[in-house]
Design an enzyme around this catalytic site. Structure first.
Site, PDB file in Angstrom:
ATOM      1  N   ARG A  41      83.924 104.724 -21.808  1.00 22.46           N
ATOM      2  CA  ARG A  41      85.233 104.132 -21.481  1.00 22.46           C
ATOM      3  C   ARG A  41      85.128 103.076 -20.376  1.00 22.46           C
ATOM      4  NH1 ARG A  41      89.442 109.251 -21.804  1.00 22.46           N
ATOM      5  NH2 ARG A  41      90.165 108.810 -23.922  1.00 22.46           N
ATOM      6  N   LYS A 206      92.005 122.818 -32.990  1.00 22.92           N
ATOM      7  CA  LYS A 206      93.316 123.344 -33.370  1.00 22.92           C
ATOM      8  C   LYS A 206      93.998 122.594 -34.506  1.00 22.92           C
ATOM      9  CE  LYS A 206      94.848 125.192 -28.930  1.00 22.92           C
ATOM     10  NZ  LYS A 206      95.750 124.765 -27.854  1.00 22.92           N
ATOM     11  N   GLY A 356      87.989 110.777 -27.877  1.00 31.94           N
ATOM     12  CA  GLY A 356      87.052 111.028 -26.796  1.00 31.94           C
ATOM     13  C   GLY A 356      85.886 111.888 -27.250  1.00 31.94           C
ATOM     14  N   GLY A 380      93.972 111.173 -28.488  1.00 34.81           N
ATOM     15  CA  GLY A 380      95.398 111.393 -28.750  1.00 34.81           C
ATOM     16  C   GLY A 380      96.085 110.102 -29.147  1.00 34.81           C
TER      17      GLY A 380
HETATM   18  C1  3PG Z   1      92.465 111.149 -22.808  1.00 35.46           C
HETATM   19  O1  3PG Z   1      91.370 111.433 -22.340  1.00 35.46           O
HETATM   20  O2  3PG Z   1      92.906 111.683 -23.832  1.00 35.46           O
HETATM   21  C2  3PG Z   1      93.261 110.066 -22.137  1.00 35.46           C
HETATM   22  O3  3PG Z   1      92.599 109.575 -21.014  1.00 35.46           O
HETATM   23  C3  3PG Z   1      94.639 110.583 -21.787  1.00 35.46           C
HETATM   24  O4  3PG Z   1      94.528 111.651 -20.895  1.00 35.46           O
HETATM   25  P1  3PG Z   1      95.647 112.767 -20.871  1.00 35.46           P
HETATM   26  O5  3PG Z   1      95.563 113.479 -22.205  1.00 35.46           O
HETATM   27  O6  3PG Z   1      95.323 113.655 -19.713  1.00 35.46           O
HETATM   28  O7  3PG Z   1      96.976 112.082 -20.711  1.00 35.46           O
END
Ligand code: 3PG
Ligand code: MG
Length: 399
Positions: A41, A206, A356, A380
C-alpha cells in the site's frame, strides 16, 4: 458527474502549494516486532506523491493505521511507515507527532517545495470516524486548514464516511489521485461489460461478509468458485457435516437458497485439507468434502478442488479474486491459495486481485505481481464497489 484527477490539479500548477494527500497506509505489521510485513500500500501511492513533489508541491500525507479508538495508541503509530515511505521515495519524510496539533502545524510550516510530510494516525482523533456530523466536520475543518488542495489516493478507505475521506474534500478543491483513478477504472470494467467467461473466486472466513457481493455478482458471472473458511457453511447447506470447521450456522439457510438460485454457477470444494487443530504443525489429511471427520477442521481446499477450480479458470477472459482459499500463512495449508493463484495467472484473462489479504497472499507466496492484470489495494472498498454501493470517498470527489 465528473471527477477531476491529479493531472487537472497539476495543470493548474502546484508549485509552492500545500497539497493534502489522503493515502491508505494501513499496512500489516508483525505482531511481535511491529515491523511492516507488506509495504504494497505504501508503494501504490508513490506515483501520486512523486508527481506532486516533482511539480514542486509541499505534500502533506495523512492516513489511518489499524483501528485505534480515537486517542493516541503507540502500537498504531505511523512513524515506521514514515521511515519506509522515505526509503521508497529516496527522500526525507518529515513526521508529525500529531494530526492537527502543534507538531502537525509546525511540520507543515517547515516544508520546502517538493518535500513530503506524514501526519500521525488520523484515528488518534475522535472526529475522524465520528458518526456525529458536527464532530466530524470540526475535525475536517482542522485538517483542511493544513492545505490548499486535496488529493484522494486512499482507495482502501473510500467506503468509509470518515472526516479525511468524506468531509475534507467538501472543504477544498479536490481530485482523485493516480491510484484511486486506476482502481475505479479497473472495477468499472468488471461492473460494465466484462469479457466472458467472467469467473469470480471468493474465499475468506465469513459468508456474512461476502453475502451482498455474492448476491450482486451471481447474475453477472459465468462461474463463482468458493473456497476459504466460508466454504464450510456452503458445504453444510449441501447437507454435509463439517466437523469443527468454521461454520456460520445462521447463514446455512441463506447459502442453501443461494445454491438453489445459482443455476449451477457456484462451484464448491470436493476435497479439503482437514487438521486436528488450527496450528502450523497440526496433523492433517486430505479428505472428501462430504466426509470431514467430526473432530477435524478444514484449513484448506484439497488438490482435486484446486484442479477443478483451475479447469474452471482456464478459459476465463475476466477474473476477479477476493479472499484466500485456506490458511496460507501456514505452509501446510497454503497449497490451495497458491494453486488457484497460479491458475489465475495462467489464464489468458484480465485478472483483478481484490483485497488486502489476497494481495498480501500474492506477495507472501512469492508470486509474480506483474502476472496479474491489477492488484487492488482495497478489500472492503472493492467489494462494496462491485456490490454497486455508493462509496462516500468517491461521491465526495464528484462535482
Ligand atoms: C482496510 O484495510 O480494509 C482499509 O484500510 C480500511 O480499514 P478499516 O476497515 O479499518 O476502515
Ligand atoms: Mg477492512
Amino acid at each position: 458527474m465528473t471527477i477531476r484527477n491529479l493531472d487537472d490539479l497539476l495543470a493548474e500548477g502546484v508549485s509552492g502549494r500545500r497539497v493534502l494527500v489522503r493515502a491508505d497506509l494501513n499496512v500489516p505489521l508483525d505482531k511481535q516486532t511491529g515491523a511492516i510485513t507488506d509495504d504494497g500500500r505504501i508503494r501504490a501511492v508513490l506515483p501520486t506523491l512523486t508527481a506532486l513533489t516533482g511539480a514542486g508541491a509541499k505534500v502533506v500525507v495523512f492516513s489511518h493505521l489499524g483501528r485505534p479508538k480515537g486517542a493516541p495508541d503507540p502500537q498504531f503509530s505511523l512513524r515506521p511507515v514514515a521511515a519506509r515511505l522515505g526509503e521508497l521515495l529516496g527522500a526525507q519524510v518529515r513526521f508529525a507527532e500529531d494530526t492537527v496539533g502543534e507538531s502537525a502545524r509546525s511540520t507543515v510550516e517547515a516544508l520546502a517545495d517538493g518535500e513530503v510530510a506524514l501526519l500521525e494516525n488520523l484515528r488518534f482523533n475522535k472526529g475522524e470516524t465520528s458518526k456525529d456530523e458536527t464532530e466530524r466536520g470540526a475535525f475536517a475543518d482542522q485538517l483542511a486548514a493544513l492545505g490548499e488542495a486535496y488529493v484522494d489516493d486512499a482507495f482502501g478507505a473510500v467506503h468509509r464516511k470518515h472526516a479525511s475521506v468524506f468531509d475534507v474534500p467538501a472543504r477544498l478543491p479536490h481530485v482523485a489521485g493516480r491510484l484511486v483513478l486506476r482502481e475505479v477504472e479497473v472495477l468499472a470494467k468488471l461492473t460494465g461489460e466484462p469479457e466472458r467467461p467472467y469467473v469470480v473466486v471468493l474465499g475468506g472466513s465469513k459468508v456474512s461478509d461476502k453475502l451482498a457481493v455474492i448476491e450482486a455478482l451471481l447474475p453477472k458471472v459465468d462461474r463463482l468458485l468458493i473456497g476459504g473458511g466460508m466454504c464450510f457453511t456452503f458445504l453444510k447447506a449441501q447437507g454435509h457435516e463439517v466437523g469443527t470447521s468454521l461454520l456460520e450456522e445462521e447463514m446455512v439457510e441463506t447459502c442453501r437458497n443461494l445454491l438453489e438460485r445459482a443455476d449451477g454457477k457456484i462451484l464448491l470444494p470436493v476435497d479439503v485439507v482437514a487438521a486436528d487443530a488450527f496450528a502450523p504443525d497440526a496433523a492433517h489429511d486430505t479428505v472428501r468434502a462430504d466426509a470431514i471427520p467430526s473432530h477435524r477442521l478444514g484449513l484448506d481446499i484439497g488438490p482435486e478442488t484446486v484442479a477443478g477450480f483451475a479447469a474452471a479458470l482456464a478459459d476465463a477472459k475476466t477474473i476477479f479474486w477476493n479472499g484466500p482459499m485456506g490458511v496460507f500463512e501456514m505452509a501446510a495449508f497454503a497449497n490451495g491459495t497458491r494453486g488457484v493463484a497460479e491458475a489465475i495467472t495462467k489464464a489468458d484473462a484480465f485478472s483483478v486481485v481484490g483485497g488486502g489479504d489476497s494481495a498480501a497472499a500474492v506477495r507472501a507466496l512469492g508470486l509474480d505481481e506483474s502476472s496479474f492484470g491489477h492488484i487492488s489495494t482495497g478489500g472492503g472498498a472493492s467489494l462494496e464497489y462491485l456490490e454497486g454501493k455508493t462509496l462516500p470517498g468517491i461521491a465526495a470527489l464528484e462535482d
